[in-house]
Design an enzyme around this catalytic site. Structure first.
Site, PDB file in Angstrom:
ATOM      1  N   GLU A 154       6.415  -6.630   3.140  1.00 29.00           N
ATOM      2  CA  GLU A 154       4.696  -7.004   3.877  1.00 29.00           C
ATOM      3  C   GLU A 154       4.732  -5.559   4.751  1.00 29.00           C
ATOM      4  O   GLU A 154       3.437  -5.601   5.190  1.00 29.00           O
ATOM      5  CB  GLU A 154       4.707  -8.115   4.794  1.00 29.00           C
ATOM      6  CG  GLU A 154       4.254  -9.093   4.293  1.00 29.00           C
ATOM      7  CD  GLU A 154       3.302 -10.015   4.559  1.00 29.00           C
ATOM      8  OE1 GLU A 154       3.044  -9.773   5.757  1.00 29.00           O
ATOM      9  OE2 GLU A 154       3.413 -11.409   4.152  1.00 29.00           O
ATOM     10  N   GLU A 256       7.745 -16.591   1.335  1.00 29.82           N
ATOM     11  CA  GLU A 256       6.988 -17.621   2.020  1.00 29.82           C
ATOM     12  C   GLU A 256       6.258 -18.172   1.888  1.00 29.82           C
ATOM     13  O   GLU A 256       5.698 -17.846   0.728  1.00 29.82           O
ATOM     14  CB  GLU A 256       6.564 -16.763   3.105  1.00 29.82           C
ATOM     15  CG  GLU A 256       7.303 -15.932   4.389  1.00 29.82           C
ATOM     16  CD  GLU A 256       6.692 -14.129   5.466  1.00 29.82           C
ATOM     17  OE1 GLU A 256       5.321 -15.488   5.213  1.00 29.82           O
ATOM     18  OE2 GLU A 256       7.306 -14.364   5.502  1.00 29.82           O
TER      19      GLU A 256
END
Ligand SMILES: *[C@@H]1O[C@H](CO)[C@@H](O)[C@H](O)[C@H]1NC(C)=O
Ligand SMILES: *[C@@H]1O[C@H](CO)[C@@H](O)[C@H](O)[C@H]1NC(C)=O
Ligand SMILES: *[C@@H]1O[C@H](CO)[C@@H](O)[C@H](O)[C@H]1NC(C)=O
Ligand SMILES: *[C@@H]1O[C@H](CO)[C@@H](O)[C@H](O)[C@H]1NC(C)=O
Ligand SMILES: *[C@@H]1O[C@H](CO)[C@@H](O)[C@H](O)[C@H]1NC(C)=O
Length: 457
Positions: A154, A256
């Protein structure tokens, strides 16, 4: 007689030390078990007991794996993801326990002090940082149950951070080159992306584009919290994502997932869809966020002591869904071969060209002689150790002057408290760190001081 005795003695000795788990390989846009030849679907959890930003290396503490590996097995897992380790510690015991249980590890190679900074990407891409990354590879490359390494998590977390992409892709390239230079097994290297609607397709394309296979990510993870409660293939947006990522020339999985916005325990009904032919032409399973209960409330179990955990309803719901969900048969509709794709066109939402920064000169020696002694996590941050001049990099078309960077930092600070952008908010680890680091950087800029020691946590 004697020699054959010694031979079988040695074979017995060796096989009792080396667990029998076959490495996973990438072919086409899927993972494959290198021995059985079967397609491999990740059934995993994200594992960071102690919470994000806690640098306790659970994979180096035998009592912790002794507690958790049987729980993984009970749940029916074949993979865990760890967000940070200490590369100076020994991981033999835990890696063997995992291998004996048939469980693979996907490992992020970064730590809060050693990672590409959103604020100063060029400066954070430097030889001391790469030494950390390469020494982490050294610490894990000889375990057959390392499924892959994440070069970054990220780093792009909104529409304004795509200028960081060339640095992260350079790290992917350097890791792949290092693995080759050290003659390790061909361990896959990938990137774990936030689900940012403005640039998620471009990000997946960018990390897998071009004809230079040495810089191409071997897989892409997507942190995706779009299936909430008892959603569906259509309503969650999963269907749209299967279509969107169809031509990405690498395996994709959910690095995730597990939205907790609906009150009550999570039903995990997405399992039946993720491991079905609706998804399997593009997706190779995923990792549930997350194993242990932490302040952000995503736990499957509560850790009650060094040797016990308490399974929550989420755990049993997930276990039931896994129990009743088989993997698709055969190749699951995946592609046996993939061809190279064009890099994303430049726009307001995507500013990164495929012109990557070259390996820092000081890091060339690692390719030849190895990374040397691992330094662990106690040293100074490497983020400010690179050259000062961001604008000298041709890889970043948007100017990363301190002005635009500091506005980026204040917007990320807001971002971390706001709701509604999936993934980027909920993955606390590097996110929180960057917010903190940005604050420190601002202090540095205002004070005109430069001291690596301020980056202590
Ligand atoms: C970090 O995690 C370890 C092990 O899970 C725990 O014992 C410790 O209290 C945690 N530290 C913090 C600061 O939360
Ligand atoms: C686990 O911890 C959470 C948060 O502290 C708490 O609300 C919950 O009741 C605990 N679950 C069990 C089964 O003890
Ligand atoms: C799942 O299967 C395991 C092994 O057969 C069993 O022990 C467990 O109770 C099952 N869990 C659920 C929730 O069905
Ligand atoms: C890859 O190479 C081919 C042939 O040289 C070229 O036509 C194509 O545009 C290249 N693709 C990319 C993504 O650079
Ligand atoms: C991105 O930059 C634009 C233009 O400067 C700004 O309006 C927007 O708020 C920024 N978004 C985020 C998430 O920082």
């Amino acid at each position: 007689m004697l020699s054959s005795f010694w031979k079988s003695f040695l074979i017995g000795l060796v096989s009792s030390v080396i667990a029998d788990i076959s490495p996973i390989e990438v072919k086409g846009n899927a993972f494959w078990d290198s021995k059985s030849g079967e397609r491999f679907y990740i059934r995993g959890v994200d594992y960071q007991p102690g919470g994000s930003g806690n640098l306790t290396d659970s994979l180096a503490i035998e009592s912790i794996c002794e507690r958790d590996v049987p729980i993984f097995t009970d749940l029916g897992l074949n993979t865990i993801r760890a967000y940070s380790v200490d590369n100076s510690l020994n991981h033999d015991a835990c890696m063997k326990k995992l291998a004996d249980a048939g469980i693979y590890l996907i490992l992020d190679v970064n730590t809060p002090k050693n990672s590409i900074s959103r604020l100063r990407p060029a400066r954070s891409y430097n030889a001391p940082y790469l030494q950390h990354v390469f020494a982490t590879i050294d610490a894990f490359a000889n375990y057959d149950n390392v499924l892959g390494f994440f070069a970054g998590n990220e780093v792009i977390n909104n529409e304004n951070t795509t200028n960081t992409a060339p640095y992260v892709k350079a790290v992917v390239r350097d890791m792949k080159n290092y693995i080759k230079a050290r003659s390790y097994r061909e361990i896959p290297v990938g990137y774990s992306a936030a689900d940012v609607s403005q640039n998620r397709l471009q990000a997946a394309q960018y990390f897998t584009c071009g004809n230079d296979s040495s810089a191409k990510s071997d897989f892409i993870g997507i942190n995706d919290y779009s299936w909430c409660g008892k959603s569906s293939f259509l309503v969650s947006g999963y269907r749209e994502k299967v279509d969107m990522y169809e031509n990405i020339p690498a395996p994709i999985f959910l690095s995730e997932f597990g939205c907790n916005e609906v009150p009550g325990s999570r039903p995990f009904t997405e399992i039946g869809t993720i491991y079905s032919t609706q998804m399997s032409s593009v997706f190779s399973g995923g990792l549930v966020y997350e194993y242990s209960e932490e302040p952000n409330n995503y736990g499957l179990v509560n850790i009650t002591s060094e040797d016990s955990v308490l399974k929550q309803d989420d755990f049993y719901n997930l276990q039931g869904e896994y129990n009743s969900t088989k993997n698709p048969t055969g190749d699951g509709g995946s592609k046996a071969t993939v061809s190279s794709i064009e890099c994303p066109t430049l726009s307001d939402n995507w500013v990164a060209t495929d012109d990557l920064p070259t390996l820092p000169e000081d890091a060339e020696t690692y390719m030849k002689d190895g990374a040397g002694k691992p330094k662990g996590n106690d040293g100074a941050s490497t983020q400010d150790m690179g050259p000062d001049d961001e604008s000298s990099s041709s890889a970043s078309p948007s100017s990363s002057s301190s002005g635009s960077s500091s506005s980026g930092s204040s917007s990320s600070a807001t971002h971390s408290k706001s709701k509604g952008v999936a993934g980027a908010l909920r993955t606390p680890f590097f996110y929180e760190f960057d917010t903190k680091a940005n604050g420190v950087m601002l202090t540095l800029m205002i004070g005109g001081a430069l001291a690596g020691g301020l980056f202590s946590f």
